[in-house]
Design a protein around this motif. Structure first.
Motif, PDB file in Angstrom:
ATOM      1  N   PHE A 119     110.612  31.393-125.160  1.00 31.64           N
ATOM      2  CA  PHE A 119     110.151  30.188-125.837  1.00 31.64           C
ATOM      3  C   PHE A 119     108.649  29.922-125.825  1.00 31.64           C
ATOM      4  O   PHE A 119     108.223  29.713-126.954  1.00 31.64           O
ATOM      5  N   GLU A 120     107.902  30.683-124.754  1.00 31.76           N
ATOM      6  CA  GLU A 120     106.432  30.564-124.971  1.00 31.76           C
ATOM      7  C   GLU A 120     105.877  31.565-125.865  1.00 31.76           C
ATOM      8  O   GLU A 120     104.566  31.376-126.546  1.00 31.76           O
ATOM      9  N   GLU A 126     116.162  28.714-129.605  1.00 31.77           N
ATOM     10  CA  GLU A 126     117.479  28.593-128.682  1.00 31.77           C
ATOM     11  C   GLU A 126     117.657  30.084-128.181  1.00 31.77           C
ATOM     12  O   GLU A 126     117.300  30.930-128.545  1.00 31.77           O
ATOM     13  N   ARG A 175     115.149  25.115-126.897  1.00 29.89           N
ATOM     14  CA  ARG A 175     113.710  25.128-126.462  1.00 29.89           C
ATOM     15  C   ARG A 175     113.038  23.580-125.753  1.00 29.89           C
ATOM     16  O   ARG A 175     112.557  23.600-124.806  1.00 29.89           O
ATOM     17  N   TRP A 178     114.106  23.529-122.499  1.00 29.73           N
ATOM     18  CA  TRP A 178     113.143  24.200-121.664  1.00 29.73           C
ATOM     19  C   TRP A 178     112.145  23.514-121.202  1.00 29.73           C
ATOM     20  O   TRP A 178     111.690  23.360-120.224  1.00 29.73           O
ATOM     21  N   GLU A 179     111.412  22.983-122.447  1.00 28.06           N
ATOM     22  CA  GLU A 179     110.174  22.396-122.259  1.00 28.06           C
ATOM     23  C   GLU A 179     110.255  20.947-121.306  1.00 28.06           C
ATOM     24  O   GLU A 179     109.284  20.573-120.610  1.00 28.06           O
TER      25      GLU A 179
END
Length: 184
Positions: A119-120, A126, A175, A178-179
C-alpha cells in the motif's frame, strides 16, 4: 530488491545459503500439506530462481525471511500476482515458514510488513490472499492482518487435481481499510 525490517524479522533477497533450508521445507510433507506435491532439490532451486526473476521484473515478489536475532532462515513472505487459474486478478500476499518458526507470530509480522509495502510503496488499491479451505492457520493470519472473507468469493482451484486442495477461500483488504487501521 528492497529489504523490509520488522521487530524480529528481515525480509531480504534470497542467498545461496537459503537453498538447502528452502529445499528441506519443500520436501516436508507437513509444510506442503496445503500446497501439493513435495519438491525435489532441483525443483526447489528452480522456484528460487523464478522468485528472483519475478522480483526483478515486477519490483515485488517473495522475500526470504530471516530471524533478526539469530540470522536463521525461517521461510518466505511476499507478494505475488494471483494465479491465472483463479477467478480473481490482483496481488496476493502470502507466507510459508519453517516448522520451527510456527506459532511465534512471524507470519502475522511478515504479512503486515508486506501489506505496508503493497500500500505505501507500490500504491496498490487492494491486496488479496487465498488458501485452501482446510488451511485454518493461514486463514487466521489473514484475519489478524485485517483481511476479510466473503464466502461468495470462495472458489475451486482448477490447477490442482480433485481433492482437498481444490476448494479455496479468498480474503481481501483495501488500502482505505489498511490506512484506517494504521491510523487507529
Amino acid at each position: 530488491m528492497p529489504e523490509l525490517r520488522t521487530d524480529r524479522l528481515l525480509l531480504r533477497p534470497w542467498r545461496e545459503s537459503d537453498l538447502a533450508p528452502w529445499a528441506a521445507m519443500n520436501a516436508d510433507p507437513e509444510i506442503r500439506e496445503h500446497l501439493g506435491e513435495l519438491l525435489t532439490r532441483e525443483q526447489s532451486d528452480a522456484t528460487v530462481a523464478a522468485m528472483r526473476a519475478d522480483f526483478e521484473r515486477r519490483g515485488f515478489g517473495w522475500w526470504a525471511l530471516e530471524e533478526r536475532g539469530s540470522g536463521a532462515f525461517v521461510g518466505r513472505a511476499g507478494l505475488d500476482e494471483m494465479s491465472p487459474d483463479t477467478p480473481f486478478t490482483g496481488v496476493d500476499v502470502g507466507w510459508r515458514l519453517t516448522r520451527s518458526a510456527w506459532g511465534r507470530g512471524y507470519a502475522t509480522e511478515a504479512g503486515l510488513a508486506c501489506l505496508a509495502f503493497a500500500f505505501e510503496t507500490l500504491g496498490l488499491a487492494e491486496v488479496l490472499a487465498s488458501t485452501t479451505v482446510r488451511n485454518l492457520r493461514s486463514q487466521a493470519v489473514m484475519r489478524r492482518i485485517g483481511m476479510t472473507r466473503d464466502p461468495a468469493d470462495d472458489f475451486e482451484d482448477l490447477s490442482v487435481p480433485e481433492g482437498p486442495l481444490r476448494p479455496c477461500v479468498l480474503h481481501r483488504i483495501a488500502r482505505r481499510e489498511w490506512e484506517s487501521r494504521a491510523r487507529g
